[in-house]
Motif scaffolding. Sequence first.
Motif, mmCIF file in Angstrom:
data_model
loop_
_atom_site.group_PDB
_atom_site.id
_atom_site.type_symbol
_atom_site.label_atom_id
_atom_site.label_comp_id
_atom_site.label_asym_id
_atom_site.label_seq_id
_atom_site.Cartn_x
_atom_site.Cartn_y
_atom_site.Cartn_z
ATOM 1 N N GLN A 299 13.110 -29.971 -3.353
ATOM 2 C CA GLN A 299 12.756 -30.070 -4.770
ATOM 3 C C GLN A 299 13.699 -29.239 -5.629
ATOM 4 N N THR A 300 14.100 -28.067 -5.129
ATOM 5 C CA THR A 300 15.042 -27.214 -5.855
ATOM 6 C C THR A 300 16.402 -27.887 -5.958
ATOM 7 N N LEU A 301 16.863 -28.482 -4.847
ATOM 8 C CA LEU A 301 18.141 -29.196 -4.846
ATOM 9 C C LEU A 301 18.111 -30.361 -5.814
ATOM 10 N N VAL A 302 17.060 -31.152 -5.771
ATOM 11 C CA VAL A 302 16.936 -32.311 -6.657
ATOM 12 C C VAL A 302 16.928 -31.871 -8.114
ATOM 13 N N ALA A 303 16.208 -30.799 -8.396
ATOM 14 C CA ALA A 303 16.151 -30.292 -9.771
ATOM 15 C C ALA A 303 17.538 -29.875 -10.253
ATOM 16 N N ARG A 304 18.325 -29.252 -9.368
ATOM 17 C CA ARG A 304 19.664 -28.827 -9.761
ATOM 18 C C ARG A 304 20.585 -30.020 -9.996
ATOM 19 N N ILE A 305 20.478 -31.043 -9.164
ATOM 20 C CA ILE A 305 21.288 -32.250 -9.353
ATOM 21 C C ILE A 305 21.024 -32.844 -10.735
ATOM 22 N N HIS A 306 19.755 -32.903 -11.134
ATOM 23 C CA HIS A 306 19.422 -33.440 -12.457
ATOM 24 C C HIS A 306 19.852 -32.481 -13.562
#
Length: 214
Positions: free
Chosen positions: A103-110
């Motif tokens: 979830q942290t990785l996905v949030a950073r990508i966005h």
Amino acid sequence: MTTPFSETLRNATWGDHQSAESEGYLAALMDGRLNEHEYGEMVAQHYFAYVALDGVSRRLADHPVAGGFVFPELYREPALERDLTTIYGPAWRDRIIPSKSTQTLVARIHQVSDWPGGYIAHHYTRYLGDLSGGQFIRMELQKIYGYGAGGGVDFYRFDELGSLPRFKNEYRARLDALELDEQERQRIIREVKLAYRLNTEVLAELKHVVKTAA
């Protein structure tokens, strides 16, 4: 003579790349100590990450800078869906959830999707790894689980690209062609290092699988 950006980027992040490869989960997977569903834990996290990354790619396809790194033939969502169907069956969506690290990785990508350099940093981190070390992982997993084409390790298959070395050379040439000042170069390098750390944390959070498989 100015060092090509692709070379600078590789040299500056090599230690981060090696850290990602040394995670305990991946070692257990390559040793054949995990069952198919335990392998599926990693595939599931990849799925959530690539839904985000491929989604951003589609949105940036016409961007004058980021669009140069959008390759529809790289999109991994369909391959990951086939892999998850092979591993968990047709109800695979009910079996998977994103971990906190994912979830942290996905949030950073966005979060960095409006910055071309940020998008390129995460795209580079994932795809150049998939096209390089990922090919060794695919061959080992085929031996361990007996997967063929059509599901299981399709995530690592890039048949539409043709020659992988040729594609990687073209990718690096596009990196080298970016018009970047030193400040932007360093900013992208920092984001690549962060991307490696976030991806490593995803693998680290899978250590609970290794404990149950020990």
